[in-house]
Design a protein around this motif. Structure first.
Motif, PDB file in Angstrom:
ATOM      1  N   ASP A 204      35.147  45.394  38.646  1.00 19.23           N
ATOM      2  CA  ASP A 204      34.698  44.170  39.301  1.00 19.23           C
ATOM      3  C   ASP A 204      33.863  44.446  40.555  1.00 19.23           C
ATOM      4  N   PRO A 205      34.215  45.455  41.361  1.00 24.60           N
ATOM      5  CA  PRO A 205      33.376  45.692  42.554  1.00 24.60           C
ATOM      6  C   PRO A 205      31.908  45.946  42.203  1.00 24.60           C
ATOM      7  N   ASP A 206      31.646  46.668  41.116  1.00 20.94           N
ATOM      8  CA  ASP A 206      30.255  46.983  40.761  1.00 20.94           C
ATOM      9  C   ASP A 206      29.620  45.953  39.832  1.00 20.94           C
ATOM     10  N   LEU A 278      36.307  27.190  41.071  1.00 20.59           N
ATOM     11  CA  LEU A 278      36.502  28.434  41.833  1.00 20.59           C
ATOM     12  C   LEU A 278      37.928  28.541  42.372  1.00 20.59           C
ATOM     13  N   SER A 282      40.434  31.462  41.259  1.00 19.55           N
ATOM     14  CA  SER A 282      40.931  32.413  42.262  1.00 19.55           C
ATOM     15  C   SER A 282      42.442  32.485  42.220  1.00 19.55           C
ATOM     16  N   GLU A 283      43.062  31.336  42.093  1.00 18.03           N
ATOM     17  CA  GLU A 283      44.516  31.345  42.082  1.00 18.03           C
ATOM     18  C   GLU A 283      45.044  32.091  40.861  1.00 18.03           C
ATOM     19  N   ARG A 285      43.552  34.366  39.260  1.00 18.63           N
ATOM     20  CA  ARG A 285      43.298  35.789  39.484  1.00 18.63           C
ATOM     21  C   ARG A 285      44.442  36.425  40.267  1.00 18.63           C
ATOM     22  N   GLY A 286      44.860  35.749  41.334  1.00 16.26           N
ATOM     23  CA  GLY A 286      45.981  36.255  42.118  1.00 16.26           C
ATOM     24  C   GLY A 286      47.229  36.398  41.270  1.00 16.26           C
ATOM     25  N   ILE A 289      46.784  39.436  38.856  1.00 20.39           N
ATOM     26  CA  ILE A 289      46.875  40.723  39.561  1.00 20.39           C
ATOM     27  C   ILE A 289      48.330  41.017  39.898  1.00 20.39           C
ATOM     28  N   GLU A 310      37.434  37.528  36.535  1.00 17.95           N
ATOM     29  CA  GLU A 310      36.739  38.051  37.714  1.00 17.95           C
ATOM     30  C   GLU A 310      35.241  37.944  37.544  1.00 17.95           C
ATOM     31  N   LEU A 313      34.346  34.378  38.128  1.00 19.77           N
ATOM     32  CA  LEU A 313      34.501  34.082  39.546  1.00 19.77           C
ATOM     33  C   LEU A 313      33.283  34.554  40.328  1.00 19.77           C
ATOM     34  N   LYS A 314      32.863  35.775  40.018  1.00 17.99           N
ATOM     35  CA  LYS A 314      31.712  36.317  40.734  1.00 17.99           C
ATOM     36  C   LYS A 314      30.472  35.479  40.445  1.00 17.99           C
ATOM     37  N   ARG A 317      30.747  32.096  42.295  1.00 22.59           N
ATOM     38  CA  ARG A 317      30.551  32.256  43.732  1.00 22.59           C
ATOM     39  C   ARG A 317      29.072  32.299  44.064  1.00 22.59           C
TER      40      ARG A 317
END
Lengths: 682, 682
Positions: A204-206, A278, A282-283, A285-286, A289, A310, A313-314, A317
């Motif tokens: 997800d970061p990349d 969103l 997000s919720e 996602r939490g 995880i 994710e 979400l990205k 956003r």
């Protein structure tokens, strides 16, 4: 890469800029390409590429051998990998390589469609709705499209090509209607997938970043009558890849864009839809995880849904950021005003009509989303229940009177989904269902009648747990029996999930009716007027918004400038090893660590192009002017996300896997010699 | 009810509307009240109410007996209940009732401050910054305020009143400066709290809703020298409560409002701050909820933080909705333009100045939030580490040169926090820290130098787990030793959490410096100009934005109209039993079920008033014109949330617990006879 989402869209004022455009194959601007790049794109080039391109369930792929071998992304087979996994053996983590063709494993819910014909039915459809009010016209249009699909499938079943899938396609938001004819492969098998750690290296970061080092490819095979399909139209691979600035094409199925939405629609998206989705996402996602932190096994269970979440979400956003760009919103308003001035329409102003329909949409949004949209019932088992319940009612009606998702043409796909023996994880189902019930109570309010009756004596968690434990719909045999038993069987069933679906069906259908009559119908009518004005002003030098139908675009291999610094359009293997941390998502798998000494560290890994693509293009072949594959599309850079609303020529870039790294991987890491031979790499 | 959050605010154009206003006690519009309601509010009335009102750490309370008994909300003692709980005994769930005074239990981090004096220092402060550039003036102003606090505390320590806490207060965003003098009680003990199930009946779904049935009260007691404090100024309770339309007052500490922010600041809030905080909060909510699903014990651990989080989520969702109201934004722009026209300021336009400072804030926002704001290090242990680290450095400097949160005046509070033996739950710490590291990586990017160096060889989860396991800062003795050991002790320590704080301190301070010089300073200078223009135009017929300092407002008991239907301003006990489902948050506790037969079902429960309140007012006494308590403020309705930006007279309502239900509960459910006697109910 973006997931699909369907959003209404209408035609905007200005024609496409250079290199922008998701062109239909019948309206590709070959003259423009010839002028700009000196290259001839002939009808036979177009036909060959079209017949080699495949529409998968959510993605694109292409034939890369005459024996039905399909090249697509790893993330496009993620759900298949999940379906073929068990709690103890995650194919997502370990990858998959069929030792020979007999070991290739069927993906239970995958389809591969090839577009073999396109019939323009605009005149018929427009005539059917003429002189009716918006509401009646909207109904009549749907009936007509269903009837045209039906006629097409019946006619073609008698033709020598064998049975075809026919699908009505609305282009330019009602400016054009087509019947698209597909040859369908419903037996699609998994051939090869690398480990997720290298396929989604950077995670997800990349995601949506470049430079990039993700080996996001996989291979499937289309089967017919239990044998590898015979596919004379396939694409050759040019393992050398493209040069910087070389002309390249993307053939694929961009899922959905909203470039023609009016400012009123974009504001609704910005102020209402995106924030609420969103927050929900997000919720969840939490929750995922945290669930994944319990154990390695639990982490595997949520890996695939978490990745999807994710990603979306990205995307959302960045869509929200894009809509907060006041200059671009102002440009949209200018476009509206110019076209209004140009068109000199009589009668109700269609932009105002859309404005009031959108205001009405606002008041319906929460119940529509939570009840008919089932955001309050986030559960695979609930989706089964609703399909079975509604399917029983709808199939009793004449084909043209049904809800569009239950027409004869749609039934085989529903049956495939219902009968597929997919693993269902009770814990995850309970979690998502409980979350969504809680959010429904939050947003509709504890005193909303449906909410208070559902949660009168049970908490969301208790109710979700009970439903998931007691339902039998996790058993594909039960689902099949209920589906085939039709209304009698469904009426006799007291399965609690089915009862839940039944208890809210009347209200849900009534909300949908209101939405279709009071939002969809006036928007469709107004959008068609705007589309007509636009054709009149600009002719066919415009392309339609994306609709997950086949498109071709042209562009070139190209980096961009970020914060004043140039971003080169090519990465190499070496840097992936340098970026590795040993932990997912920056972990290089053991197979690669073992092969490290044999690998050419200068192998090209990923490339960037200025191709105009969006979600659904994932898995698309990147082609050179000879029609050879020079890359495999899998993502866009962060600036590409605003491509839903407009194409930013300076910074919007697509990202592809370079064919050289695929060859390097298959040869030196996975020892997949027969595959290498089949794609002409040896 | 809203939590506190500090936001910069400036003075707007139009004076207050009827019944709107959070007035300072030195500028209360007694004339207006006299004219509208025929009631005299005398100086002695004001002094008595002021000296009976208490500022708690995050809330308001009031003395209700001469022996230091404090009435406040249950949600205001939530953290104390958590601190006094263990994994096996949750006071939040079970409630607490001290059998006698010796059983009253100290709340380790609670303070009770009473405002005993106010000194206007505007002239001194303005003179100190005069003729300096914005940046230097901002620095000089802070130094001057610190020096004034210091002088005040030193002078008062010699006075016969005993030592006072002195705090500099900025009103009207720099239009006025005061030194507020407080008598502080640092020994505050828990006397009584009902079970959370009845105190927060309706839970998150009913939060910010009315009608309402939440018994949100609790009792504390201020101690001095180990004995109940002698508090001759206290409020009597009128258990009959107020009539509809009766004039009522709220004395309390509204936390923060942004009614004077410029449109540029509000847009930044809407487009950048709120969306990013909302996403973070939603995700953490999902994590907490999922963690709580593991077991009853785990649910108890996250109950308090989850409640806070859900409250702030609801507030911010509604703030975002409020800022999407284009008409109200347009009104703000009109106000700006009117005042600009009226003021005819020479030199740089202060609104433009704020606009550019806000643009600069945008570029600093992510690093400032994640690093200096510690959104990337969401952990109690990290907060300890940073306090200890910075405290060691700052205490070496002269008082006036320190970061404002480390001035001599602030140190006792820091020491109280550091030395308090609060339970720290490693699982929860790891979860929140891991989440926040992940989000920091997401928003700053994997390649942001601080992120890549922190997460080079460890995943967020591995790093968080290691830090929480290895740090010794969970031990209050270790924290005390490090704090008292000063710089030498801190430099010698290799505690990993301390090392983390150390590793980023240079960068963090540098981001803060940029923020203060390039955002805070120009905004402060421009805001002061606007404030001066406003005083010139409207005199003192304006009230300052809320700053968690003592305010008084007047209004009346009043319902409102929702979707065309009237909402009555009173609820009764009967309906609570009807709404009960048996599951939290709609569960009536066993004590109440057992007492049901004895209870008067017509007992008034909650009341609505048009009082202008925000978060921080929680626990405020609602007073009649004789200064008697006729309610206990604990919440606002959903329309009250937009009160951060403007007061909606038609629909903004405050919600209070009726005193009759408190008497009914103490008498018939909890048998707390001595308390009843102490508050004059028997």
């Amino acid at each position: 890469m973006r997931i699909l989402c369907t959003i209404l869209a209408i035609v905007s004022a200005a024609p496409a800029l250079a290199d922008e455009g998701m062109w239909t194959f019948d309206n590709f601007p070959a003259q423009t390409v010839k002028k700009a790049y000196g290259v001839d794109i002939t009808t036979s080039w177009l036909n060959h590429v079209r017949l080699s391109t495949i529409r998968l369930t959510n993605c694109t792929g292409s034939f890369v051998s005459p024996a039905g071998l399909i090249l697509t992304n790893h993330h496009c087979v993620q759900s298949c990998l999940g379906e073929l996994s068990s709690k103890d053996n995650s194919l997502l983590d370990r990858g998959f390589s069929a030792a020979d063709r007999r070991r290739e494993r069927r993906c239970a819910t995958q389809l591969a469609d090839v577009l073999v014909g396109m019939e323009d039915v605009t005149a018929t459809v427009i005539k059917a709705g003429a002189e009716l009010g918006d509401k009646a016209a909207n109904e009549q249009r749907k009936r007509t499209l269903t009837a045209l699909e039906q006629t097409c499938e019946q006619a073609d079943s008698k033709a020598k090509t064998g049975p075809l899938k026919c699908q009505a396609v609305t282009l330019y938001e009602g400016g054009q209607y087509f019947i698209y004819k597909y040859k369908r492969y419903d037996d699609v098998r998994l051939v090869f997938a690398p480990e997720a750690d290298i396929a989604a290296f950077g995670g997800d970061p990349d995601n949506f970043q470049f430079p990039r080092w993700s080996l996001d490819f996989s291979m499937l095979r289309a089967y017919e009558n239990g044998k590898p399909a015979n596919t004379p139209n396939y694409l050759k691979i040019n393992f050398a890849g493209p040069r910087t600035d070389e002309l390249v094409f993307v053939s694929g199925h961009p899922g959905s864009t909203s470039r023609q939405q009016t400012p009123a629609q974009l504001e609704f998206e910005r102020n209402v839809i995106l924030p609420s989705v969103l927050l929900r996402t997000s919720e969840l996602r939490g929750g995922y995880i945290q669930y994944g932190r319990i154990s390695e096994a639990s982490a595997q269970l949520v890996e695939a849904p978490l990745n999807n979440l994710e990603n979306s979400l990205k995307v959302r956003r960045k869509l929200l950021d894009a809509l907060h760009d006041d200059q671009l919103m102002a440009r949209k308003r200018d476009q509206e005003n110019s076209l209004r001035a140009l068109a000199k329409l009589s009668g109700t102003d269609p932009w105002r009509q859309i404005e009031s329909a959108t205001a009405r949409e606002h008041t319906l949004y929460l119940p529509y989303t939570y009840i008919e949209g089932a955001a309050g019932f986030n559960s695979i088992l609930f989706r089964y229940a609703r399909l079975i319940l509604r399917g029983a009612d709808e199939r009793l009606k004449p084909n043209t009177d049904r809800l569009r998702e239950f027409t004869d043409s749609a039934l085989p796909r529903i049956e495939q989904q219902l009968y597929a023996p997919l693993p269902i994880y009770a814990d995850v189902e309970t979690m998502t269902l409980s979350f969504s019930l809680q959010r429904m109570r939050e947003w509709l309010g504890s005193d909303y009648p449906l909410v208070s009756s559902l949660l009168e004596k049970e908490s969301p968690d208790t109710l979700a747990t009970r439903l998931v434990v007691e339902t039998k719909l996790d058993d594909p045999a039960v689902r099949e029996q209920l589906w085939q038993g039709g209304k009698a069987a469904v009426d006799a069933s007291h399965d609690p999930m089915l009862e839940l679906a039944r208890s809210l069906d009347r209200e849900s259908r009534s909300i949908r009716r209101q939405f279709e009559d009071e939002v969809e119908a006036p928007i469709a009518a107004a959008s068609a007027k705007i589309a007509a004005a636009r054709f009149k002003a600009f002719g066919s030098h415009v392309y339609p918004d994306a609709t997950f139908t086949l498109r071709l675009n042209y562009g070139k291999v190209q980096g961009w400038t970020e914060n004043g610094k140039p971003v080169e359009p090519l990465t190499r293997l070496e840097r992936a090893f340098e970026r590795a941390t040993g932990s997912t998502p920056f972990k290089i798998p053991d197979t690669w660590m073992a092969a490290k000494g044999r690998l050419d560290m200068q192998t090209p890994f990923c490339i960037a192009t200025n191709s105009d693509i969006v979600g659904g293009n994932s898995g698309s072949p990147l082609l050179d002017s000879q029609g050879r594959i020079v890359g495999l599309l899998f993502d866009g850079n962060i600036h590409s996300i605003s491509g839903d609303y407009w194409f930013d020529a300076a910074r919007n870039r697509a990202i592809a896997v370079h064919p050289a790294i695929i060859r390097e991987a298959l040869g030196k890491v996975y020892g997949a010699k027969s595959l290498l031979a089949e794609i002409g790499a040896q």
